[in-house]
Design a protein around this motif. Structure first.
Motif, PDB file in Angstrom:
ATOM      1  N   SER B 237       0.833  -1.207   0.000  1.00  0.00           N
ATOM      2  CA  SER B 237       0.000   0.000   0.000  1.00  0.00           C
ATOM      3  C   SER B 237       0.868   1.258   0.000  1.00  0.00           C
ATOM      4  O   SER B 237       0.447   2.299  -0.502  1.00  0.00           O
ATOM      5  N   GLU B 239       3.549   1.681  -1.745  1.00  0.00           N
ATOM      6  CA  GLU B 239       3.918   1.943  -3.139  1.00  0.00           C
ATOM      7  C   GLU B 239       2.705   2.376  -3.961  1.00  0.00           C
ATOM      8  O   GLU B 239       2.824   3.214  -4.853  1.00  0.00           O
ATOM      9  N   PHE B 240       1.535   1.800  -3.641  1.00  0.00           N
ATOM     10  CA  PHE B 240       0.306   2.250  -4.301  1.00  0.00           C
ATOM     11  C   PHE B 240       0.060   3.731  -4.022  1.00  0.00           C
ATOM     12  O   PHE B 240      -0.183   4.530  -4.928  1.00  0.00           O
ATOM     13  N   ASP B 242       2.076   6.028  -3.088  1.00  0.00           N
ATOM     14  CA  ASP B 242       3.080   6.870  -3.742  1.00  0.00           C
ATOM     15  C   ASP B 242       2.773   7.013  -5.233  1.00  0.00           C
ATOM     16  O   ASP B 242       2.817   8.118  -5.789  1.00  0.00           O
ATOM     17  N   ALA B 243       2.421   5.899  -5.859  1.00  0.00           N
ATOM     18  CA  ALA B 243       2.205   5.918  -7.310  1.00  0.00           C
ATOM     19  C   ALA B 243       1.050   6.828  -7.702  1.00  0.00           C
ATOM     20  O   ALA B 243       1.071   7.442  -8.768  1.00  0.00           O
ATOM     21  N   VAL B 244       0.037   6.918  -6.839  1.00  0.00           N
ATOM     22  CA  VAL B 244      -1.121   7.760  -7.178  1.00  0.00           C
ATOM     23  C   VAL B 244      -1.024   9.135  -6.520  1.00  0.00           C
ATOM     24  O   VAL B 244      -1.969   9.919  -6.560  1.00  0.00           O
ATOM     25  N   TYR B 408      -2.823   7.996   4.014  1.00  0.00           N
ATOM     26  CA  TYR B 408      -3.465   8.188   2.704  1.00  0.00           C
ATOM     27  C   TYR B 408      -3.873   9.651   2.600  1.00  0.00           C
ATOM     28  O   TYR B 408      -4.799  10.092   3.280  1.00  0.00           O
ATOM     29  N   HIS B 429      -8.898   5.006   8.299  1.00  0.00           N
ATOM     30  CA  HIS B 429      -8.985   4.612   6.889  1.00  0.00           C
ATOM     31  C   HIS B 429      -9.631   3.244   6.719  1.00  0.00           C
ATOM     32  O   HIS B 429      -9.667   2.711   5.616  1.00  0.00           O
ATOM     33  N   ARG B 433     -12.616   3.253   2.690  1.00  0.00           N
ATOM     34  CA  ARG B 433     -11.348   3.594   2.067  1.00  0.00           C
ATOM     35  C   ARG B 433     -11.565   3.811   0.574  1.00  0.00           C
ATOM     36  O   ARG B 433     -11.029   3.087  -0.272  1.00  0.00           O
ATOM     37  N   GLU B 436      -9.029   3.885  -2.788  1.00  0.00           N
ATOM     38  CA  GLU B 436      -8.523   2.812  -3.639  1.00  0.00           C
ATOM     39  C   GLU B 436      -9.120   2.866  -5.041  1.00  0.00           C
ATOM     40  O   GLU B 436      -8.491   2.429  -6.001  1.00  0.00           O
ATOM     41  N   PHE B 440      -8.173   6.496  -8.961  1.00  0.00           N
ATOM     42  CA  PHE B 440      -8.162   6.210 -10.387  1.00  0.00           C
ATOM     43  C   PHE B 440      -9.293   6.920 -11.135  1.00  0.00           C
ATOM     44  O   PHE B 440      -9.093   7.434 -12.212  1.00  0.00           O
ATOM     45  N   ASP B 441     -10.491   6.897 -10.564  1.00  0.00           N
ATOM     46  CA  ASP B 441     -11.599   7.492 -11.332  1.00  0.00           C
ATOM     47  C   ASP B 441     -12.446   8.467 -10.537  1.00  0.00           C
ATOM     48  O   ASP B 441     -13.563   8.784 -10.915  1.00  0.00           O
ATOM     49  N   THR B 444     -14.456  11.679 -11.890  1.00  0.00           N
ATOM     50  CA  THR B 444     -15.773  11.644 -12.542  1.00  0.00           C
ATOM     51  C   THR B 444     -16.909  11.583 -11.515  1.00  0.00           C
ATOM     52  O   THR B 444     -18.069  11.562 -11.899  1.00  0.00           O
TER      53      THR B 444
END
Lengths: 93, 596
Positions: B237, B239-240, B242-244, B408, B429, B433, B436, B440-441, B444
Motif C-alpha cells: 500500500s 507503493e500504491f 506513492d504511485a497515485v 493516505y 482509513h 477507504r 482505492e 483512479f476514477d 468523474t
C-alpha cells in the motif's frame, strides 16, 4: 521510443520485477502495449485485456499518473519517456 | 443443527475483584449481533455522558461474535471503549490466537466486559468456561515479555498502556497484532489490567458451516484481492499510495515519497525469514528480524514510519515498528507525533533540533513518549491536538476528533476526506477507504457518488464487524453473513443485516453526540486545504461543507450532524436513545420535522 513500465502486486510477480523499460515503434497505444505485455510474459496472458480487447474490469492503468479510461482508454497514445503503471484491485492496509 | 448458543457475557469488576456472568438480552443479540454492535450497545447503556475514559467507570468490552471461529480467515476480536484520545466511541480489532482462545474457553459467551480499577496490577485468566483475577507480576514488561510470562493466548498492554499514552494499544501474540488507534491500551493501564490470558481450544467449525467456509476461502484465494494479498501482504500500500500521489510524506509536506520502494514489499521479501501465516493460502505479511527484535512490518508502518518520517531504510523502519510493537503504541499515531515534533521544530514552535530521516532520533522519541519521559514526550503522549494546544502548530499534521490521519493523503480525494471526517472513532482509513478507486476514477464522481461510497462502506463494515469478520478474507462474506447466520438457525437476511449496520453506525453517532460531538467535529483539517509541495491539490472547505450536508442527508441526520427521531424510529433505536442525547429536529433536505 522508450516506455517505462511499473507493475504492482501479482503483476510484479508475473513480470519478475517492478520496473522495466521497453522500446516500441512510434504510434503505440495502451491497447498495443498491454497486448505486447501479455505476449511477452506468460503470467500476464489474459490478465490485462478481455476478449473484446478492452481493459479488464477492476484493472487500473495509469499513463503518467492518470487513469487511461479518462483519456482515450485502449486508444490512448504513448510518447517517448511516458510511464505506464498497471494495478490489480488494491488491497490496502 | 447443534451448536453452542452464545448468549452471555462475563462482567469483570476490577474494583470489587469479581467476575459474574449475565445473559445478553435477546433483543440486543438480534439487533446488534456481537463485536462492534454489541460493544456499542453496552457502552451506550452503561456509561454516563462525560465519563472519564481513564477513570474506573469506563467500560472496556472485548467482544467476539456468533460466528467467531467459524468464519473464513483469521478470527478477530472487537475492543470497544470510550477513547481517552478522542473522548468519543472507540472500536478496534485484533487477531492472532486470542479471539479463538477466548471463544473456545467461554463457549456460551459473546464477550468480556471490564469495569473498575484494580488496586494492584492484575491479570484476567479465562479458562474452562469461567474467569478469575490474579496478581500480575510483569508490570513494566514489554508486550513480548508479557506474552512469554504466561501459558496461553495473551492480550496485554506494554509500557505505553501502563503510562496511559492516549494511543496505546492492546497487543496479542507478543505484539504481532494490535487493537490500535484511540488508546484502548491506556484504558487497561488505568484499570491496572496488564493482561487477559485465554486458555481455550479454537471453536470447532459446525458441519453445516464447513462447506461455506471452504468455498469462501477458495473464492478469496482465487480473487484479485486475495492474489494481491498473497503476493504482497499489506505492505505494498505504501507503493500504491506513492504511485497515485496520495502518500503523506515528511509530516504531510509532500504527497510522494522517493523511498517508497526501499521500504516496500521487495525489501520485505528480501529480508523475510518467514510469512506471518506460512501454512495458509494467504500467508499474511512478512516476518523479519530487526535490531529491536522480530517484526511483521505492515502497510501502515511503512507509510507512517517510513514515508511520514522520511526514513527510506527498510531495516530502520522495521526496527522502529518493532519498537512500537513492544512498547504497545500505535504506529500511525506514534509516527504522526514524531512528524509533528519535527515540523514544529522546523517552524520554531518547538525548541528542538529534529529532522526527517533520522530513525534513531525517532526511536528515542517514541520510547520517551511510551514512558512519558520529559515534558515534550508527556505532551505528545496525549496526542497531536494536545501538543498543538501547548506548543502551537496545529495546522502542520492533520487530525480529526484529535486522532491523527493515516498516511493516505486525501487532498485530491474528497470522498476519502469525508471518510476521515465522519469516521466514528476519529480519522480512520478502515471504516471506508474510497481512495482505492477514487485515486483512479474519482475525477468523474459527483458528491452523491462520493457519499454513496462512504456510507455504504461504513454501514457494511458496521455489520461485518459485528460478526466479527477477517478484514481481508471477510470480503468473500458478500451477503453480510446472512447465509452463515441462517445455517446457525438465525433468520437474518441481507436487508436486515444492512439495516443492522446502519443501526450500529447511528448508535455510535448517538454515543458521540451525547459526549458533545457535532458538525464541528466532522471538520476538514486545515492542513488539507493547503497543497503539498510540488502539487496543486487542496480541498475546498466550502465544497467540503456541501459534501458533508449531502452525507448527513443520506444518513437521515440533521444539519448539526445529529440523528433525528424519525431516523431512530426507522432503525429501531427510538427505545434506545436516552433523554440527554440531543437530536436534530429534521434531517438535511427534509422540509418538515417528523410528527413524532
Amino acid at each position: 521510443m522508450d516506455v517505462d513500465l511499473r507493475f504492482f502486486a501479482t503483476f510484479r510477480e508475473a513480470v519478475g520485477q517492478k520496473n522495466i523499460t521497453r522500446a516500441f515503434d512510434d504510434g503505440l497505444t495502451i491497447g498495443d502495449l498491454l497486448a505486447a505485455l501479455e505476449s511477452e510474459f506468460d503470467g500476464l496472458e489474459g490478465e490485462l485485456l478481455d476478449d473484446t480487447g478492452d481493459i479488464r474490469p477492476q484493472l487500473s492503468v495509469l499513463k503518467n499518473g492518470r487513469e487511461v479510461l479518462h483519456i482515450d482508454g485502449t486508444a490512448t497514445e504513448l510518447d517517448d519517456g511516458d510511464t505506464v503503471s498497471v494495478f490489480p484491485p488494491v488491497a490496502g492496509g | 443443527m447443534s451448536t453452542h448458543r452464545r448468549d452471555t457475557v462475563l462482567r469483570v469488576d476490577l474494583t470489587a475483584g469479581t467476575v459474574e456472568r449475565e445473559r445478553v438480552p435477546e433483543r440486543w443479540r438480534r439487533q446488534f449481533l456481537g463485536g462492534k454492535g454489541l460493544g456499542a450497545r453496552y457502552l451506550y447503556e452503561d456509561l454516563a455522558a462525560g465519563t472519564d475514559p481513564l477513570g474506573p467507570d469506563n467500560l472496556l468490552a472485548m467482544v467476539w461474535g456468533p460466528l467467531t471461529g467459524y468464519l473464513p480467515g483469521e478470527s478477530r476480536l472487537a475492543v470497544v471503549t470510550k477513547s481517552p484520545l478522542t473522548g468519543g466511541f472507540l472500536d478496534s480489532y485484533v487477531g492472532g490466537t486470542v479471539p479463538d482462545a477466548l471463544a473456545g474457553a467461554l463457549p456460551d459467551c459473546l464477550g468480556v466486559l471490564v469495569t473498575g480499577r484494580a488496586t494492584d496490577p492484575t491479570t484476567l485468566v479465562v479458562a474452562d468456561g469461567d474467569a478469575h483475577l490474579e496478581p500480575a507480576d510483569c508490570w513494566g514488561a514489554t508486550t513480548d515479555e508479557t506474552d512469554a510470562a504466561y501459558d496461553g493466548a495473551v492480550a496485554c498492554i506494554g509500557p505505553a498502556g501502563e503510562h496511559r499514552v492516549r494511543y496505546a494499544t492492546v497487543a496479542t501474540d507478543g505484539g504481532d497484532h494490535h487493537a490500535g488507534r484511540g488508546g484502548a491500551g491506556a484504558v487497561l493501564g488505568a484499570k491496572r489490567l496488564k493482561a487477559v490470558v485465554a486458555r481455550g481450544d479454537p471453536p470447532k467449525v459446525p458441519e453445516d458451516l464447513a462447506g461455506l467456509r471452504d468455498t469462501a476461502e477458495r473464492e478469496y484465494r482465487e480473487s484479485s484481492t486475495g492474489r494481491w494479498h498473497a503476493a504482497s501482504g499489506t505492505l505494498e500500500s505504501v507503493e500504491f499510495a506513492d504511485a497515485v500521489g496520495a502518500l503523506a510524506t515528511r509530516g504531510w509536506r509532500e504527497s510522494r515519497f522517493e523511498g517508497s520502494e526501499a521500504v516496500g514489499v521487495a525489501a520485505a521479501r528480501a529480508a523475510a525469514t518467514d510469512r506471518e501465516r506460512p501454512d495458509r493460502d494467504t500467508p499474511g505479511d512478512f516476518r523479519v528480524e530487526t535490531d529491536a527484535g522480530e517484526s511483521v512490518p505492515r502497510g501502515a508502518a511503512a507509510m507512517s514510519l517510513g514515508a511520514g518520517l522520511g526514513i527510506d531504510d527498510f531495516d530502520a523502519v522495521a526496527a522502529l515498528g518493532a519498537t512500537c510493537d513492544r512498547l504497545g503504541i500505535d504506529v500511525i499515531d506514534a509516527g504522526s507525533a514524531v512528524a509533528w515534533a519535527v515540523r514544529a521544530s522546523e517552524t520554531g514552535a518547538l525548541d528542538r533540533s529534529l529532522s526527517f530521516g533520522d530513525a534513531e532520533a525517532a526511536r528515542v522519541l517514541v520510547r520517551a513518549i511510551a514512558h512519558r519521559d520529559g515534558d515534550l514526550a508527556d505532551t505528545l503522549a496525549d496526542g497531536l491536538d494536545a501538543a498543538a494546544e501547548r506548543y502551537g502548530g496545529r495546522e502542520v499534521v492533520p487530525s480529526v476528533k484529535a486522532m491523527a490521519l493515516p498516511a493516505y493523503d486525501p487532498r485530491d480525494a474528497p470522498a476519502m476526506a469525508l471518510a476521515y471526517a465522519t469516521s466514528d472513532r476519529g480519522a480512520c482509513h478502515r471504516r471506508a477507504r474510497p481512495i482505492e478507486t477514487e485515486a483512479f476514477d474519482g475525477g468523474t464522481w459527483s458528491d452523491a457518488d462520493r457519499v454513496d461510497r462512504v456510507d455504504r462502506a461504513q454501514t457494511a463494515r458496521s455489520a461485518l464487524w459485528s460478526l466479527v469478520v477477517d478484514d481481508f478474507v471477510g470480503e468473500t462474506v458478500d451477503d453480510l453473513g446472512a447465509s452463515w447466520l441462517q445455517a446457525l438457525g438465525d433468520d437474518h437476511d441481507v436487508a436486515s443485516l444492512s439495516r443492522l449496520g446502519e443501526r450500529v453506525w447511528t448508535l455510535t453517532r448517538l454515543f458521540n453526540v451525547r459526549e458533545g460531538f457535532d458538525r464541528r467535529d466532522d471538520r476538514l483539517p486545515p492542513a488539507l486545504t493547503v497543497a503539498a509541495a510540488g502539487g496543486d491539490d487542496a480541498l475546498d472547505p466550502e465544497a467540503f461543507e456541501a459534501l458533508l450536508s449531502t452525507y448527513y442527508a443520506a444518513r437521515g441526520w440533521g444539519p448539526r450532524g445529529r440523528p433525528t427521531r424519525r431516523t431512530l424510529a426507522r432503525l429501531d433505536l427510538a427505545g434506545v436513545v436516552d433523554a440527554v442525547t440531543p437530536l436534530d429536529d429534521r434531517a438535511v433536505g427534509v422540509d418538515r420535522p417528523a410528527d413524532d
